[in-house]
Design a protein around this motif. Sequence first.
Motif, PDB file in Angstrom:
ATOM      1  N   ALA A  34      -6.328  -6.264  -1.110  1.00 18.14           N
ATOM      2  CA  ALA A  34      -5.198  -5.588  -1.728  1.00 18.14           C
ATOM      3  C   ALA A  34      -4.004  -5.634  -0.785  1.00 18.14           C
ATOM      4  CB  ALA A  34      -5.552  -4.134  -2.048  1.00 18.14           C
ATOM      5  N   TYR A  36      -0.311  -3.476   0.111  1.00 11.26           N
ATOM      6  CA  TYR A  36       0.405  -2.226  -0.050  1.00 11.26           C
ATOM      7  C   TYR A  36       1.788  -2.359   0.579  1.00 11.26           C
ATOM      8  CZ  TYR A  36      -4.309  -0.344  -0.782  1.00 11.26           C
ATOM      9  OH  TYR A  36      -5.590  -0.105  -1.242  1.00 11.26           O
ATOM     10  N   GLN A  42       7.657   7.773   3.071  1.00  8.27           N
ATOM     11  CA  GLN A  42       7.057   7.688   1.747  1.00  8.27           C
ATOM     12  C   GLN A  42       5.579   7.336   1.864  1.00  8.27           C
ATOM     13  OE1 GLN A  42       9.122   5.190  -1.050  1.00  8.27           O
ATOM     14  NE2 GLN A  42      11.148   5.800  -0.316  1.00  8.27           N
ATOM     15  N   PRO A  43       4.784   7.694   0.867  1.00 12.01           N
ATOM     16  CA  PRO A  43       3.382   7.262   0.901  1.00 12.01           C
ATOM     17  C   PRO A  43       3.278   5.771   0.624  1.00 12.01           C
ATOM     18  CG  PRO A  43       3.851   8.445  -1.132  1.00 12.01           C
ATOM     19  CD  PRO A  43       5.083   8.541  -0.291  1.00 12.01           C
ATOM     20  N   PRO A  44       2.242   5.134   1.141  1.00 12.35           N
ATOM     21  CA  PRO A  44       2.012   3.722   0.801  1.00 12.35           C
ATOM     22  C   PRO A  44       1.857   3.548  -0.707  1.00 12.35           C
ATOM     23  CG  PRO A  44       0.658   4.357   2.675  1.00 12.35           C
ATOM     24  CD  PRO A  44       1.263   5.623   2.126  1.00 12.35           C
ATOM     25  N   LEU A  46       0.313   0.891  -3.694  1.00  7.26           N
ATOM     26  CA  LEU A  46      -0.515  -0.273  -4.008  1.00  7.26           C
ATOM     27  C   LEU A  46       0.299  -1.264  -4.822  1.00  7.26           C
ATOM     28  CD1 LEU A  46      -3.342  -1.681  -4.136  1.00  7.26           C
ATOM     29  CD2 LEU A  46      -3.751  -0.362  -6.246  1.00  7.26           C
ATOM     30  N   GLN A  89      -5.486  -4.995   2.892  1.00  2.00           N
ATOM     31  CA  GLN A  89      -6.731  -4.246   3.038  1.00  2.00           C
ATOM     32  C   GLN A  89      -7.836  -5.014   2.320  1.00  2.00           C
ATOM     33  OE1 GLN A  89      -7.394  -1.259   0.187  1.00  2.00           O
ATOM     34  NE2 GLN A  89      -9.549  -1.291   0.768  1.00  2.00           N
ATOM     35  N   ARG A  91     -12.017  -4.964   0.857  1.00  2.00           N
ATOM     36  CA  ARG A  91     -13.218  -4.178   0.553  1.00  2.00           C
ATOM     37  C   ARG A  91     -14.395  -5.133   0.329  1.00  2.00           C
ATOM     38  NH1 ARG A  91     -15.038  -3.828  -4.642  1.00  2.00           N
ATOM     39  NH2 ARG A  91     -13.681  -4.635  -6.288  1.00  2.00           N
ATOM     40  N   TRP A  94     -18.524  -3.706   4.405  1.00  2.00           N
ATOM     41  CA  TRP A  94     -18.391  -2.338   4.913  1.00  2.00           C
ATOM     42  C   TRP A  94     -18.137  -2.365   6.422  1.00  2.00           C
ATOM     43  CZ3 TRP A  94     -17.679   1.554   1.803  1.00  2.00           C
ATOM     44  CH2 TRP A  94     -17.669   2.842   2.339  1.00  2.00           C
TER      45      TRP A  94
ATOM     46  N   VAL B  37      -7.632   8.431   4.890  1.00  2.00           N
ATOM     47  CA  VAL B  37      -7.229   7.287   5.691  1.00  2.00           C
ATOM     48  C   VAL B  37      -6.274   7.827   6.754  1.00  2.00           C
ATOM     49  CG1 VAL B  37      -6.052   5.052   5.678  1.00  2.00           C
ATOM     50  CG2 VAL B  37      -7.423   5.745   3.693  1.00  2.00           C
ATOM     51  N   SER B  50     -14.869   8.756   2.456  1.00  2.00           N
ATOM     52  CA  SER B  50     -14.702   8.795   1.003  1.00  2.00           C
ATOM     53  C   SER B  50     -15.790   9.656   0.379  1.00  2.00           C
ATOM     54  CB  SER B  50     -14.740   7.398   0.404  1.00  2.00           C
ATOM     55  OG  SER B  50     -16.049   6.867   0.473  1.00  2.00           O
ATOM     56  N   TYR B  95      -3.885  10.642   5.727  1.00  2.00           N
ATOM     57  CA  TYR B  95      -3.508  10.475   4.328  1.00  2.00           C
ATOM     58  C   TYR B  95      -4.707  10.727   3.419  1.00  2.00           C
ATOM     59  CZ  TYR B  95       0.599   7.871   6.003  1.00  2.00           C
ATOM     60  OH  TYR B  95       1.756   7.482   6.626  1.00  2.00           O
ATOM     61  N   VAL B 105     -15.708   2.914  -2.546  1.00  2.00           N
ATOM     62  CA  VAL B 105     -14.381   2.589  -2.029  1.00  2.00           C
ATOM     63  C   VAL B 105     -13.906   1.279  -2.648  1.00  2.00           C
ATOM     64  CG1 VAL B 105     -12.997   2.110   0.003  1.00  2.00           C
ATOM     65  CG2 VAL B 105     -14.869   3.772   0.125  1.00  2.00           C
ATOM     66  N   ASN B 106     -12.832   1.353  -3.377  1.00  2.00           N
ATOM     67  CA  ASN B 106     -12.212   0.166  -3.957  1.00  2.00           C
ATOM     68  C   ASN B 106     -10.789   0.052  -3.426  1.00  2.00           C
ATOM     69  OD1 ASN B 106     -13.717  -1.409  -6.399  1.00  2.00           O
ATOM     70  ND2 ASN B 106     -14.555   0.608  -6.036  1.00  2.00           N
ATOM     71  N   TRP B 107      -9.838   0.367  -4.261  1.00  2.00           N
ATOM     72  CA  TRP B 107      -8.436   0.295  -3.856  1.00  2.00           C
ATOM     73  C   TRP B 107      -7.842   1.679  -3.887  1.00  2.00           C
ATOM     74  CZ3 TRP B 107      -9.108  -3.995  -1.891  1.00  2.00           C
ATOM     75  CH2 TRP B 107      -9.715  -5.053  -2.557  1.00  2.00           C
ATOM     76  N   PHE B 108      -6.861   1.884  -3.029  1.00  2.00           N
ATOM     77  CA  PHE B 108      -6.235   3.197  -2.906  1.00  2.00           C
ATOM     78  C   PHE B 108      -4.947   3.187  -3.711  1.00  2.00           C
ATOM     79  CE2 PHE B 108      -9.523   3.739  -0.048  1.00  2.00           C
ATOM     80  CZ  PHE B 108      -9.477   2.839   0.999  1.00  2.00           C
ATOM     81  N   ASP B 109      -5.023   3.687  -4.940  1.00  2.00           N
ATOM     82  CA  ASP B 109      -3.894   3.489  -5.852  1.00  2.00           C
ATOM     83  C   ASP B 109      -2.903   4.638  -5.883  1.00  2.00           C
ATOM     84  OD1 ASP B 109      -5.783   3.887  -8.989  1.00  2.00           O
ATOM     85  OD2 ASP B 109      -5.520   5.201  -7.255  1.00  2.00           O
ATOM     86  N   TRP B 111      -1.388   7.635  -2.937  1.00  2.00           N
ATOM     87  CA  TRP B 111      -1.478   8.181  -1.581  1.00  2.00           C
ATOM     88  C   TRP B 111      -0.630   9.447  -1.494  1.00  2.00           C
ATOM     89  CZ3 TRP B 111      -3.164   5.120   2.966  1.00  2.00           C
ATOM     90  CH2 TRP B 111      -3.682   3.859   2.624  1.00  2.00           C
ATOM     91  N   GLY B 112      -1.038  10.342  -0.608  1.00  2.00           N
ATOM     92  CA  GLY B 112      -0.196  11.472  -0.280  1.00  2.00           C
ATOM     93  C   GLY B 112       0.814  11.092   0.782  1.00  2.00           C
ATOM     94  N   GLN B 113       1.651  12.054   1.132  1.00  2.00           N
ATOM     95  CA  GLN B 113       2.689  11.832   2.142  1.00  2.00           C
ATOM     96  C   GLN B 113       2.117  11.828   3.548  1.00  2.00           C
ATOM     97  OE1 GLN B 113       5.936  11.259   1.796  1.00  2.00           O
ATOM     98  NE2 GLN B 113       6.548  12.010  -0.210  1.00  2.00           N
TER      99      GLN B 113
END
Lengths: 107, 121
Positions: A34, A36, A42-44, A46, A89, A91, A94, B37, B50, B95, B105-109, B111-113
């Motif tokens: 992925a 980002y 700001q938050p990242p 996707l 990133q 996945r 692991w 993260v 996670s 985060y 765990v896949n993708w992080f779609d 996020w927080g600040q």
Amino acid sequence: EIVLTQSPATLSLSPGERATLSCRASQSVSKYVAWYQHKPGQPPRLLIYDASNRATGIPARFSGSGSETDFTLTISSLEPEDFAIYFCQHRGAWPPTFGPGTKVDFK
Amino acid sequence: EVQLLESGGGLVQPGGSLRLSCVASGFTFSTYAMNWVRQAPGKRLEWISSISHSGGTPYYADSVKGRFTISRDNSKNTLYLQMNNLRADDTAVYYCAKDSSSDSVNWFDVWGQGTLVTVSS
């Protein structure tokens, strides 16, 4: 763990130019990468998942390609809001890990 | 609007504890796995933990295993990270990140600040 490297570290371009960012994995991660975007304060966000799928709401100027160990994020024509840090990133194994990032800044 | 809001960061001495919280809004929290993260100064992002949508099956990075505990309260739309025996190398922005899947765990779609944790005497 799989190590991701990104190049270049910094890409200096002008609005309207094409940006090509690279992400390389230390071993195969199939299509499981992925991208980002991260801007200060700001938050990242996707952009791309599974190497080439745009996330919801991401403009078509962002595209991803690649498989196994070599991946590319392309921004076809830079808009002013695209100047940011981009990181990849995986996945594919692991644990999931991130690349160090490429900073796209103004030339 | 889909949003994650972290809190609980701060300055703590080595060996101390902190609990981070992340309140979710704008989506069905109980449907998705959630992640923590972190990014230490000058370092790349590091996935650390996670938890599945139901609260079972937590996963941890080796760097925090045995010291950190992830949990969630789906009735409160809140994710937690209990951090014990903190070390200087735990200093980072933490985060909260929504997973695109329910169990792994896949993708992080989303996020927080982020919330800053500083471990120092």
